[in-house]
Design a protein around this motif. Structure first.
Motif, PDB file in Angstrom:
ATOM      1  N   ALA A 130      48.985 -14.376-100.364  1.00 44.93           N
ATOM      2  CA  ALA A 130      48.439 -15.145 -99.245  1.00 44.93           C
ATOM      3  C   ALA A 130      48.467 -14.331 -97.957  1.00 44.93           C
ATOM      4  O   ALA A 130      47.502 -14.343 -97.177  1.00 44.93           O
ATOM      5  CB  ALA A 130      49.212 -16.441 -99.084  1.00 44.93           C
ATOM      6  N   LEU A 131      49.566 -13.622 -97.697  1.00 47.64           N
ATOM      7  CA  LEU A 131      49.657 -12.805 -96.491  1.00 47.64           C
ATOM      8  C   LEU A 131      48.584 -11.721 -96.490  1.00 47.64           C
ATOM      9  O   LEU A 131      47.927 -11.470 -95.468  1.00 47.64           O
ATOM     10  CB  LEU A 131      51.041 -12.170 -96.379  1.00 47.64           C
ATOM     11  N   ILE A 132      48.388 -11.096 -97.639  1.00 44.34           N
ATOM     12  CA  ILE A 132      47.364 -10.045 -97.743  1.00 44.34           C
ATOM     13  C   ILE A 132      45.980 -10.642 -97.528  1.00 44.34           C
ATOM     14  O   ILE A 132      45.151 -10.083 -96.793  1.00 44.34           O
ATOM     15  CB  ILE A 132      47.463  -9.347 -99.106  1.00 44.34           C
ATOM     16  N   ALA A 133      45.710 -11.801 -98.154  1.00 47.07           N
ATOM     17  CA  ALA A 133      44.402 -12.428 -98.010  1.00 47.07           C
ATOM     18  C   ALA A 133      44.128 -12.850 -96.572  1.00 47.07           C
ATOM     19  O   ALA A 133      43.015 -12.706 -96.062  1.00 47.07           O
ATOM     20  CB  ALA A 133      44.300 -13.631 -98.948  1.00 47.07           C
ATOM     21  N   CYS A 134      45.144 -13.372 -95.879  1.00 42.94           N
ATOM     22  CA  CYS A 134      44.967 -13.778 -94.485  1.00 42.94           C
ATOM     23  C   CYS A 134      44.722 -12.567 -93.597  1.00 42.94           C
ATOM     24  O   CYS A 134      43.940 -12.637 -92.632  1.00 42.94           O
ATOM     25  CB  CYS A 134      46.182 -14.561 -94.005  1.00 42.94           C
ATOM     26  N   SER A 135      45.384 -11.462 -93.905  1.00 42.82           N
ATOM     27  CA  SER A 135      45.174 -10.242 -93.138  1.00 42.82           C
ATOM     28  C   SER A 135      43.770  -9.687 -93.375  1.00 42.82           C
ATOM     29  O   SER A 135      43.036  -9.397 -92.425  1.00 42.82           O
ATOM     30  CB  SER A 135      46.225  -9.202 -93.523  1.00 42.82           C
ATOM     31  N   GLU A 136      43.392  -9.560 -94.629  1.00 48.21           N
ATOM     32  CA  GLU A 136      42.090  -8.973 -94.956  1.00 48.21           C
ATOM     33  C   GLU A 136      40.935  -9.867 -94.528  1.00 48.21           C
ATOM     34  O   GLU A 136      39.867  -9.380 -94.152  1.00 48.21           O
ATOM     35  CB  GLU A 136      42.018  -8.686 -96.459  1.00 48.21           C
ATOM     36  N   GLY A 137      41.152 -11.200 -94.584  1.00 45.91           N
ATOM     37  CA  GLY A 137      40.086 -12.126 -94.247  1.00 45.91           C
ATOM     38  C   GLY A 137      40.114 -12.599 -92.813  1.00 45.91           C
ATOM     39  O   GLY A 137      39.292 -13.448 -92.427  1.00 45.91           O
ATOM     40  N   ALA A 138      41.025 -12.053 -91.992  1.00 46.23           N
ATOM     41  CA  ALA A 138      41.172 -12.462 -90.588  1.00 46.23           C
ATOM     42  C   ALA A 138      41.288 -13.979 -90.478  1.00 46.23           C
ATOM     43  O   ALA A 138      40.657 -14.605 -89.623  1.00 46.23           O
ATOM     44  CB  ALA A 138      40.003 -11.938 -89.752  1.00 46.23           C
ATOM     45  N   LYS A 157      42.653 -25.388 -84.139  1.00 51.96           N
ATOM     46  CA  LYS A 157      42.502 -25.351 -82.693  1.00 51.96           C
ATOM     47  C   LYS A 157      41.999 -26.697 -82.202  1.00 51.96           C
ATOM     48  O   LYS A 157      41.051 -27.262 -82.758  1.00 51.96           O
ATOM     49  CB  LYS A 157      41.526 -24.243 -82.282  1.00 51.96           C
ATOM     50  N   GLU A 158      42.651 -27.209 -81.161  1.00 53.41           N
ATOM     51  CA  GLU A 158      42.253 -28.489 -80.585  1.00 53.41           C
ATOM     52  C   GLU A 158      40.813 -28.417 -80.092  1.00 53.41           C
ATOM     53  O   GLU A 158      40.414 -27.478 -79.411  1.00 53.41           O
ATOM     54  CB  GLU A 158      43.179 -28.867 -79.426  1.00 53.41           C
ATOM     55  N   GLY A 159      40.015 -29.434 -80.471  1.00 59.56           N
ATOM     56  CA  GLY A 159      38.648 -29.526 -79.998  1.00 59.56           C
ATOM     57  C   GLY A 159      37.666 -28.641 -80.731  1.00 59.56           C
ATOM     58  O   GLY A 159      36.478 -28.636 -80.423  1.00 59.56           O
ATOM     59  N   ALA A 160      38.142 -27.869 -81.725  1.00 60.02           N
ATOM     60  CA  ALA A 160      37.245 -26.996 -82.482  1.00 60.02           C
ATOM     61  C   ALA A 160      37.072 -27.536 -83.888  1.00 60.02           C
ATOM     62  O   ALA A 160      37.941 -28.210 -84.430  1.00 60.02           O
ATOM     63  CB  ALA A 160      37.808 -25.572 -82.530  1.00 60.02           C
ATOM     64  N   GLU A 161      35.927 -27.253 -84.467  1.00 58.91           N
ATOM     65  CA  GLU A 161      35.685 -27.663 -85.843  1.00 58.91           C
ATOM     66  C   GLU A 161      36.595 -26.858 -86.769  1.00 58.91           C
ATOM     67  O   GLU A 161      36.684 -25.634 -86.667  1.00 58.91           O
ATOM     68  CB  GLU A 161      34.214 -27.419 -86.216  1.00 58.91           C
ATOM     69  N   ASP A 162      37.294 -27.579 -87.659  1.00 57.64           N
ATOM     70  CA  ASP A 162      38.161 -26.879 -88.604  1.00 57.64           C
ATOM     71  C   ASP A 162      37.319 -26.114 -89.616  1.00 57.64           C
ATOM     72  O   ASP A 162      36.315 -26.620 -90.118  1.00 57.64           O
ATOM     73  CB  ASP A 162      39.054 -27.887 -89.356  1.00 57.64           C
ATOM     74  N   THR A 163      37.728 -24.919 -89.912  1.00 56.80           N
ATOM     75  CA  THR A 163      37.111 -24.195 -91.018  1.00 56.80           C
ATOM     76  C   THR A 163      38.057 -24.286 -92.197  1.00 56.80           C
ATOM     77  O   THR A 163      39.240 -24.566 -92.040  1.00 56.80           O
ATOM     78  CB  THR A 163      36.889 -22.715 -90.649  1.00 56.80           C
ATOM     79  N   ASP A 164      37.517 -24.046 -93.381  1.00 56.73           N
ATOM     80  CA  ASP A 164      38.347 -24.187 -94.578  1.00 56.73           C
ATOM     81  C   ASP A 164      38.719 -22.836 -95.158  1.00 56.73           C
ATOM     82  O   ASP A 164      38.976 -22.726 -96.348  1.00 56.73           O
ATOM     83  CB  ASP A 164      37.602 -25.037 -95.622  1.00 56.73           C
ATOM     84  N   ALA A 165      38.763 -21.798 -94.306  1.00 54.27           N
ATOM     85  CA  ALA A 165      39.080 -20.467 -94.821  1.00 54.27           C
ATOM     86  C   ALA A 165      40.472 -20.435 -95.443  1.00 54.27           C
ATOM     87  O   ALA A 165      40.681 -19.835 -96.503  1.00 54.27           O
ATOM     88  CB  ALA A 165      38.973 -19.436 -93.694  1.00 54.27           C
ATOM     89  N   PHE A 166      41.441 -21.094 -94.794  1.00 53.70           N
ATOM     90  CA  PHE A 166      42.798 -21.120 -95.346  1.00 53.70           C
ATOM     91  C   PHE A 166      42.809 -21.896 -96.665  1.00 53.70           C
ATOM     92  O   PHE A 166      43.418 -21.456 -97.646  1.00 53.70           O
ATOM     93  CB  PHE A 166      43.760 -21.754 -94.343  1.00 53.70           C
ATOM     94  N   GLY A 167      42.131 -23.044 -96.701  1.00 51.93           N
ATOM     95  CA  GLY A 167      42.061 -23.820 -97.934  1.00 51.93           C
ATOM     96  C   GLY A 167      41.384 -23.050 -99.058  1.00 51.93           C
ATOM     97  O   GLY A 167      41.839 -23.087-100.208  1.00 51.93           O
ATOM     98  N   ASP A 168      40.304 -22.347 -98.735  1.00 47.31           N
ATOM     99  CA  ASP A 168      39.631 -21.532 -99.754  1.00 47.31           C
ATOM    100  C   ASP A 168      40.584 -20.476-100.294  1.00 47.31           C
ATOM    101  O   ASP A 168      40.610 -20.205-101.506  1.00 47.31           O
ATOM    102  CB  ASP A 168      38.399 -20.853 -99.157  1.00 47.31           C
ATOM    103  N   MET A 169      41.349 -19.864 -99.406  1.00 46.18           N
ATOM    104  CA  MET A 169      42.309 -18.850 -99.825  1.00 46.18           C
ATOM    105  C   MET A 169      43.362 -19.448-100.753  1.00 46.18           C
ATOM    106  O   MET A 169      43.708 -18.863-101.789  1.00 46.18           O
ATOM    107  CB  MET A 169      42.962 -18.228 -98.589  1.00 46.18           C
TER     108      MET A 169
END
Length: 337
Positions: free
Chosen positions: A221-229, A311-323
């Motif tokens: 997960a740490l590697i994926a978060c780093s590589e995928g920003a 982030k407050e007021g921003a649309e959530d992305t699902d990049a973390f969930g996809d990971m």
């Protein structure tokens, strides 16, 4: 003292069979000064220091964040420091001993503020950086010095880490109450009311609430978060303090059993060989499910939590969930299949 041995203070204390607080107390009158430990006194003064480095650790992870201590919110049971970079949850009952330490080095004095619990274990430490107001630092030490010049400290017995505590007969009640949560902060009250603890609840809840991940999943997960920003929130804590990094993970460097995040304003040092269990946890909130990856040691102690950053007021992305969907799970037992 530790600087003259080549060992970190924590490692030297272990080698000498004393607590780290005893090691620091032994330097009273030389390079250490006792100061008031209670966060209601210490934190407002720390907020005047400008940019510093905050450090919170447990036996398996070290969390270092550079920034300013901004708004301090006191509380009898729990207090907070809320800022853009320094983000802490503080449990004042564990802030028992504190010291200002100045060690002389060839490059100049090395300063720190160090807080310990009753058993002599480090709760939180603060180090100056280039932007630190050292005059404010000196004023803090002068204002909070207790005048106690004793170089001895008698630590209390350490509290044992509570092993997983489950009540399988309450599994359906747990799942029903879990599904009704609207905020992640409700979780610990929920499991306490059922006479369980965090890890015990994970053991019996089952998907989609808690899934056991395979060894190595946290590092993946740490590697994926780093590589995928992928922006994340990294929580590391102990009995007295939880420190949170919100943002990216850029530079990873593995060294022996350690995985390290070595970014300009955030460092994490993680003993991967201490990770005995890793869980993918989903908690309902008003804004949708909150996903976390949570690592525990062999005793059942919480090492680290990794959340997707919102982030407050921003649309959530699902990049973390996809990971997280790509992370390997533990094989199910025959009873679960």
């Amino acid at each position: 003292m530790a600087e003259n041995t080549g060992l970190r203070a924590r490692d030297l204390a272990t080698k000498l069979r004393v607590t780290e607080a005893e090691l620091v107390a032994a330097q009273i009158g030389h390079c250490a000064t006792r100061i008031e430990a209670h966060p209601d006194r210490l934190m407002p003064a720390v907020c005047t220091l400008g940019e510093v480095m905050a450090l919170t650790r447990n036996d398996s992870a070290v969390h270092e964040r550079t920034g300013r201590y901004e708004t301090f919110h006191p509380g009898a049971h729990a207090a907070m420091v809320l800022g853009a970079e320094i983000d802490l949850r503080i449990f004042p009952s564990s802030w028992v001993h504190a010291f200002a330490v100045t060690n002389q080095r060839d490059a100049g004095p090395s300063r720190s503020l160090q807080v310990f619990d009753a058993s002599g274990d480090a709760v939180h430490k603060i180090y100056p950086r280039d932007g630190t107001d050292l005059a404010a630092w000196d004023r803090l030490v002068a204002a909070l010095a207790t005048g106690d010049r004793s170089d001895r400290l008698v630590p209390a017995a350490r509290q044992d880490v509570e092993p997983p505590r489950s009540r399988p007969e309450k599994t359906e009640e747990l799942r029903t109450a879990w599904a009704r949560m609207t905020d992640t902060h409700q979780f610990l009250r929920l499991v306490s009311r059922m006479k369980m603890n965090r890890l015990g609840a994970y053991h019996i809840a089952g998907a989609p609430f808690a899934e056991a991940l395979a060894p190595g999943a946290l590092n993946n997960a740490l590697i994926a978060c780093s590589e995928g920003a992928i922006p994340v929130m990294v929580f590391v804590g102990n009995r007295g303090c939880i420190q949170i990094h919100s943002g990216g993970i850029e530079t990873l460097k593995a060294m022996g059993p350690w995985q390290n995040v070595l970014d300009s304003r955030f460092n994490l040092h993680l003993r991967l060989d201490h990770v005995a269990e890793t869980w993918l946890v989903e908690k309902p909130t008003k804004r949708g499910p909150a996903l976390s990856i949570e690592a525990f040691d062999a005793r059942g102690g919480l090492i680290l939590q990794l959340f997707g950053m919102r982030k407050e007021g921003a649309e959530d992305t699902d990049a973390f969930g996809d990971m997280t969907r790509a992370l390997p799970r533990l094989p199910k037992s025959p009873d679960e299949a």
